[in-house]
Design a protein around this motif. Structure first.
Motif, short mmCIF file in Angstrom:
data_model
loop_
_atom_site.label_atom_id
_atom_site.label_comp_id
_atom_site.label_asym_id
_atom_site.label_seq_id
_atom_site.Cartn_x
_atom_site.Cartn_y
_atom_site.Cartn_z
N TYR A 162 50.45 92.84 18.79
CA TYR A 162 51.51 93.61 19.44
C TYR A 162 51.22 95.10 19.47
O TYR A 162 51.97 95.87 20.06
N ALA A 163 50.11 95.50 18.85
CA ALA A 163 49.74 96.91 18.82
C ALA A 163 49.00 97.31 20.10
O ALA A 163 48.29 96.51 20.69
N SER A 164 49.20 98.56 20.49
CA SER A 164 48.43 99.12 21.60
C SER A 164 47.31 100.03 21.09
O SER A 164 46.35 100.29 21.81
N TRP A 165 47.46 100.51 19.86
CA TRP A 165 46.47 101.37 19.22
C TRP A 165 46.24 100.88 17.79
O TRP A 165 47.11 100.23 17.21
N VAL A 166 45.09 101.24 17.23
CA VAL A 166 44.76 100.87 15.85
C VAL A 166 44.19 102.09 15.14
O VAL A 166 43.29 102.77 15.66
N ILE A 167 44.72 102.37 13.96
CA ILE A 167 44.20 103.43 13.10
C ILE A 167 43.19 102.80 12.14
O ILE A 167 43.49 101.78 11.50
N ILE A 168 42.01 103.39 12.04
CA ILE A 168 40.97 102.85 11.18
C ILE A 168 40.48 103.92 10.20
O ILE A 168 40.54 105.12 10.48
N LEU A 186 42.15 104.42 17.75
CA LEU A 186 41.48 103.91 18.95
C LEU A 186 42.43 103.02 19.74
O LEU A 186 43.27 102.33 19.15
N PRO A 187 42.29 102.97 21.05
CA PRO A 187 43.08 102.02 21.84
C PRO A 187 42.60 100.60 21.60
O PRO A 187 41.41 100.36 21.38
N LYS A 188 43.51 99.65 21.64
CA LYS A 188 43.12 98.26 21.40
C LYS A 188 42.15 97.77 22.46
O LYS A 188 41.37 96.85 22.21
N SER A 189 42.15 98.38 23.63
CA SER A 189 41.24 97.95 24.70
C SER A 189 39.77 98.08 24.30
O SER A 189 38.91 97.45 24.90
N GLU A 190 39.47 98.89 23.28
CA GLU A 190 38.09 99.08 22.84
C GLU A 190 37.75 98.22 21.62
O GLU A 190 36.70 98.38 21.02
N HIS A 220 40.23 114.93 18.65
CA HIS A 220 41.67 115.04 18.42
C HIS A 220 42.28 113.73 17.94
O HIS A 220 43.43 113.73 17.49
N ARG A 221 41.52 112.64 18.01
CA ARG A 221 42.04 111.37 17.52
C ARG A 221 41.54 111.08 16.11
O ARG A 221 41.38 109.93 15.71
N SER A 222 41.32 112.12 15.34
CA SER A 222 40.84 111.95 13.98
C SER A 222 41.56 112.89 13.03
O SER A 222 42.05 113.95 13.42
N CYS A 223 41.61 112.46 11.76
CA CYS A 223 42.27 113.24 10.72
C CYS A 223 41.49 113.02 9.42
O CYS A 223 41.13 111.89 9.10
N SER A 224 41.20 114.08 8.68
CA SER A 224 40.40 113.93 7.47
C SER A 224 41.22 113.35 6.33
O SER A 224 42.41 113.66 6.18
#
Length: 411
Positions: A162-168, A186-190, A220-224
């Motif tokens: 049910y997710a559209s995005w995933v944090i890894i 990342l978007p789930k499409s990838e 911008h889609r990253s955080c330390s």
């Protein structure tokens, strides 16, 4: 969630598409109205190894997925105590539904730690749901102002259906060989989903593995991880609440802890209801012979209630804090201790109920058996590891330096 004035807070406003949940009482009323539907779908969800989409859609319509989401992103911004309460309510009927709800609702806080551009991109639709894999294998290197991930693979992506995005979570390999732990979205499409979720319990969570052969991730889609542990993430600039400047390790498991506590409470409730039906109209002597069982119900019920109360008090403390410094290192260790203590006490309590449930409880299709398996499976989560949490608190109480936080590596 309490907030404090912050002159550096940027303007971030996304039109809401969730119904706003106005209060704790409103949240509980909304989820209780869905409990019969959640219970009715549980066996079918387990067989399908994923939560019924009808259940997910019904919860979406209540607005409860936005319970801790900031109002400026279209959420209700009630707090983590309410998230725990709602998750526990669901857990009385379905461990898997509770887990999925808690994960997906809680991640609307985690994405708020990322840079504003990522928040705008991911939350452009406030009803977006986000999964996570905190320990993703593979290699990450810097590339063209962003990052290149190759050979990524990881387990336990709850809610991926049910997710559209995933944090890894992973670590960037620097040119000089140093490793910098970071989180990425990342978007789930990838992402490739691996259908490997064949487990003892929590089957309906559909927490399957994921693979990412190669993906470019904009900066911008990253955080330390260092910023996430220090409470100095970019999200602190666009949200006023102190909770966005607290170490994420003190917050994240609040999203799932209500599930096992709710399951234990559900087992007590089912057991008590079953024995009540069995003894309805029985002779007084027959009822009296069950005194030890009645005492078991009382004792175990008190243990589960105490565990939940302890967790809720910690969540209230976090919600009401006006400055991150109010959560001292000792209180942070206490929060981790109480997650583990509460869940493991609830696990032992639930097992004592199961051992008194008789032979009928071992059949496939038994709700009691399903809750028993789900309870013991959910309690295996890293956040509820007894030895780690207890020694961590003991060190803090003794005034010793805490061990360095690390995302554990798989073998």
């Amino acid at each position: 969630m309490a907030s404090q004035a912050n002159a550096d807070v940027a303007t971030l406003d996304i039109a809401g598409r969730y119904p706003v949940v106005e209060s704790s009482a409103d949240a509980i009323a909304r989820i209780r109205a869905l409990l019969p539907q959640i219970a009715a779908a549980d066996a079918e969800s387990e067989s399908a190894r994923r939560l019924s989409p009808h259940v997910v859609d019904a919860i979406r319509q209540t607005g409860l997925f936005g319970i801790v989401m900031p109002r400026n992103l279209g959420g209700s911004e009630l707090g983590f105590a309410d998230l725990v309460r709602v998750t526990a309510e669901i857990g009385t009927m379905s461990g898997s539904a509770a887990w999925i709800f808690g994960v997906l609702a809680g991640h609307s806080w985690l994405i708020n730690l990322f840079p504003e551009q990522a928040q705008r991109e991911v939350m452009d639709d406030p009803t977006t749901l986000i999964g996570t894999v905190f320990r993703l294998g593979g290699e990450v290197v810097e590339e063209n102002g962003g990052y290149r991930l190759t050979g990524g693979a990881g387990r336990f992506c709850s809610g991926i259906d049910y997710a559209s995005w995933v944090i890894i979570g992973n670590a960037v390999k620097k040119a000089d060989g140093r490793m910098e732990p970071r989180f990425f979205v990342l978007p789930k499409s990838e992402i490739e989903i691996v259908d490997d979720w064949f487990t003892m319990g929590m089957r309906a969570t559909g927490s399957r593995s994921i693979k990412i052969d190669s993906a470019f991730i904009p900066a911008h889609r990253s955080c330390s991880l260092a910023d996430m542990l220090a409470g100095s993430t970019p999200g602190a600039r666009v949200h006023e609440g102190a909770v966005y400047r607290m170490p994420f390790s003190n917050i994240a498991p609040f999203s799932i802890v209500g599930a096992p506590l709710g399951m234990a409470r559900g087992m007590v409730q089912r057991f008590a209801a079953d024995i009540g039906k069995r003894l309805d109209g029985a002779e007084p002597l027959e009822v009296a012979e069950q005194s030890a069982t009645f005492a078991r119900i009382a004792e175990i019920g008190a243990e589960v209630d105490a565990a939940l109360a302890l967790i809720l008090e910690d969540a209230r403390m976090v919600d009401e804090a006006r400055d991150p410094a109010e959560i001292t290192p000792l209180l942070g260790a206490q929060i981790s201790r109480n997650w583990a203590w509460g869940v493991q006490r609830a696990r032992h309590a639930a097992n004592r109920i199961f051992e008194a449930s008789g032979g009928s409880a071992i059949y496939d299709g038994s709700a009691m058996q399903r809750l028993f398996r789900d309870m013991n499976s959910g309690a295996q989560h890293f956040a509820f590891t007894w030895d780690r949490a207890m020694t961590g608190y003991g060190r803090a109480a003794a005034g010793l330096k805490a061990g360095a936080f690390a995302i554990p590596k798989g073998k």
